[in-house]
Design a protein around this motif. Sequence first.
Motif, PDB file in Angstrom:
ATOM      1  N   UNK A  28       0.850  -1.193   0.000  1.00  8.03           N
ATOM      2  CA  UNK A  28       0.000   0.000   0.000  1.00  8.03           C
ATOM      3  C   UNK A  28       0.886   1.244   0.000  1.00  8.03           C
ATOM      4  N   UNK A  29       0.384   2.305  -0.564  1.00 11.58           N
ATOM      5  CA  UNK A  29       1.073   3.581  -0.485  1.00 11.58           C
ATOM      6  C   UNK A  29       1.208   3.975   0.963  1.00 11.58           C
ATOM      7  N   UNK A  30       2.306   4.591   1.332  1.00 13.64           N
ATOM      8  CA  UNK A  30       2.459   5.003   2.716  1.00 13.64           C
ATOM      9  C   UNK A  30       1.762   6.336   2.946  1.00 13.64           C
ATOM     10  N   UNK A  31       1.759   7.182   1.928  1.00 17.60           N
ATOM     11  CA  UNK A  31       1.143   8.488   2.087  1.00 17.60           C
ATOM     12  C   UNK A  31      -0.164   8.561   1.315  1.00 17.60           C
ATOM     13  N   UNK A  32      -1.281   8.689   2.028  1.00 25.89           N
ATOM     14  CA  UNK A  32      -2.595   8.691   1.386  1.00 25.89           C
ATOM     15  C   UNK A  32      -3.180  10.090   1.271  1.00 25.89           C
ATOM     16  N   UNK A  33      -2.559  11.059   1.919  1.00 22.20           N
ATOM     17  CA  UNK A  33      -3.142  12.399   1.948  1.00 22.20           C
ATOM     18  C   UNK A  33      -2.338  13.374   1.106  1.00 22.20           C
ATOM     19  N   UNK A 112      -7.646  11.788  -3.480  1.00 18.79           N
ATOM     20  CA  UNK A 112      -8.120  10.448  -3.854  1.00 18.79           C
ATOM     21  C   UNK A 112      -7.159   9.353  -3.376  1.00 18.79           C
ATOM     22  N   UNK A 113      -6.170   9.761  -2.571  1.00 20.08           N
ATOM     23  CA  UNK A 113      -5.141   8.834  -2.096  1.00 20.08           C
ATOM     24  C   UNK A 113      -5.637   7.510  -1.544  1.00 20.08           C
ATOM     25  N   UNK A 114      -6.678   7.523  -0.667  1.00 22.41           N
ATOM     26  CA  UNK A 114      -7.117   6.246  -0.082  1.00 22.41           C
ATOM     27  C   UNK A 114      -7.624   5.233  -1.108  1.00 22.41           C
ATOM     28  N   UNK A 115      -7.892   5.677  -2.340  1.00 23.77           N
ATOM     29  CA  UNK A 115      -8.462   4.776  -3.365  1.00 23.77           C
ATOM     30  C   UNK A 115      -7.501   4.517  -4.523  1.00 23.77           C
ATOM     31  N   UNK A 116      -6.258   4.960  -4.394  1.00 16.61           N
ATOM     32  CA  UNK A 116      -5.289   4.733  -5.476  1.00 16.61           C
ATOM     33  C   UNK A 116      -4.776   3.291  -5.413  1.00 16.61           C
ATOM     34  N   UNK A 117      -4.773   2.630  -6.571  1.00 20.39           N
ATOM     35  CA  UNK A 117      -4.265   1.259  -6.674  1.00 20.39           C
ATOM     36  C   UNK A 117      -3.295   1.165  -7.841  1.00 20.39           C
ATOM     37  N   UNK A 118      -2.308   0.280  -7.684  1.00 25.53           N
ATOM     38  CA  UNK A 118      -1.387   0.060  -8.795  1.00 25.53           C
ATOM     39  C   UNK A 118      -2.081  -0.707  -9.912  1.00 25.53           C
ATOM     40  N   UNK A 223     -11.334  16.476   4.159  1.00 27.74           N
ATOM     41  CA  UNK A 223     -11.787  15.787   5.373  1.00 27.74           C
ATOM     42  C   UNK A 223     -12.156  14.332   5.070  1.00 27.74           C
ATOM     43  N   UNK A 224     -12.754  14.105   3.896  1.00 27.40           N
ATOM     44  CA  UNK A 224     -13.186  12.760   3.505  1.00 27.40           C
ATOM     45  C   UNK A 224     -11.966  11.845   3.344  1.00 27.40           C
ATOM     46  N   UNK A 225     -10.929  12.352   2.685  1.00 26.81           N
ATOM     47  CA  UNK A 225      -9.705  11.563   2.492  1.00 26.81           C
ATOM     48  C   UNK A 225      -9.086  11.231   3.848  1.00 26.81           C
ATOM     49  N   UNK A 226      -9.079  12.224   4.745  1.00 24.17           N
ATOM     50  CA  UNK A 226      -8.505  12.014   6.073  1.00 24.17           C
ATOM     51  C   UNK A 226      -9.270  10.914   6.807  1.00 24.17           C
ATOM     52  N   UNK A 230      -7.709   7.152   7.830  1.00 23.37           N
ATOM     53  CA  UNK A 230      -7.637   6.704   9.224  1.00 23.37           C
ATOM     54  C   UNK A 230      -8.510   5.492   9.491  1.00 23.37           C
ATOM     55  N   UNK A 231      -9.528   5.284   8.655  1.00 31.55           N
ATOM     56  CA  UNK A 231     -10.480   4.189   8.852  1.00 31.55           C
ATOM     57  C   UNK A 231     -10.607   3.354   7.574  1.00 31.55           C
ATOM     58  N   UNK A 232      -9.546   2.685   7.159  1.00 33.21           N
ATOM     59  CA  UNK A 232      -9.577   2.025   5.852  1.00 33.21           C
ATOM     60  C   UNK A 232     -10.625   0.917   5.757  1.00 33.21           C
ATOM     61  N   UNK A 233     -11.106   0.390   6.872  1.00 29.49           N
ATOM     62  CA  UNK A 233     -12.079  -0.703   6.781  1.00 29.49           C
ATOM     63  C   UNK A 233     -13.516  -0.201   6.812  1.00 29.49           C
ATOM     64  N   UNK A 234     -13.688   1.087   7.057  1.00 28.29           N
ATOM     65  CA  UNK A 234     -15.047   1.562   7.289  1.00 28.29           C
ATOM     66  C   UNK A 234     -15.793   1.835   6.000  1.00 28.29           C
TER      67      UNK A 234
END
Length: 258
Positions: A28-33, A112-118, A223-226, A230-234
């Motif tokens: 996973x990317x280390x930096x999502x924000x 869009x960091x939390x949703x970036x995929x290789x 705020x949504x990305x943050x 922080x809550x990747x499973x939610x």
Amino acid sequence: MAWQMTQLLLLVLVAAAWGAQVPGTPRARTNLLNVCMDAKHHKAEPGPEDSLHEQCSPWRKNACCSVNTSIEAHKDISYLYRFNWDHCGKMEPACKRHFIQDTCLYECSPNLGPWIREVNQSWRRERVLGVPLCKEDCQIWWEDCRTSYTCKSNWHKGWDWTSGYNQCPVKAACHRFDFYFPTPAALCNEIWSHSYKVSNYGRGSGRCIQMWFDPFQGNPNEEVARFYAENPTSGSTPQGMGPLLLNLTQMLPLWLLN
Ligand SMILES: *[C@@H]1O[C@H](CO)[C@@H](O)[C@H](O)[C@H]1NC(C)=O
Ligand SMILES: *[C@@H]1O[C@H](CO)[C@@H](O)[C@H](O)[C@H]1NC(C)=O
Ligand SMILES: *[C@@H]1O[C@H](CO)[C@@H](O)[C@H](O)[C@H]1NC(C)=O
């Protein structure tokens, strides 16, 4: 209280141990924000772009797109992707503005960091998957496009590109949008191969990404990305570990009771 702490500690340990090395899970990317994806036209890092064009202007304070990209995003068969919106006759302007906004979000958003995929594609190394689009943004997109025409429900694949821009393949007949996309979710989720997953949350909730926003109130997607970082499973995109972790959280209290 003590057992709750133990439970939490166990969960963290388990998560750390499993998260460190899960076979088959891409790192996973280390930096999502505040990041830009590694794709065709994105800048390496987000930053101010004072003169972003029209519908892309909400991202002026902090953007992954250049001015050039923001201008091209408003054109038909632009140099960005040579994409022809009018593949089944003229797309209604009320409909097209949503595709322009969708392009601005994709090219410009640093949230869009939390949703970036290789991905292993010739034209980009990363994509987004499962971006939780606010339900109203999807609903209005669908309503405004209902009466325009198309010939496919996945616009990423299967076009005839022989003329240098996309045309309908011979077997794909032109029908109204609501033939290929019977519901708002069908449109938003299917059109770009699940880049979006329509959210049950609405605009202003802080839990879904807004395609449209008023920049004078700030960018609500920060705020949504943050939240999802922080809550990747939610949310919308279980990252492989998500479902298992959820199961563990349900099981832990039972272990502790025994
Ligand atoms: C944007 O850049 C491309 C490639 O350099 C160029 O072909 C195109 O004309 C530019 N567009 C604008 C609006 O400047
Ligand atoms: C990526 O695609 C290239 C060319 O299509 C292929 O040779 C390579 O094995 C692929 N890599 C992965 C990890 O799928
Ligand atoms: C969660 O646990 C149930 C049984 O408790 C099992 O049937 C299910 O497959 C598990 N799900 C995952 C994702 O591990």
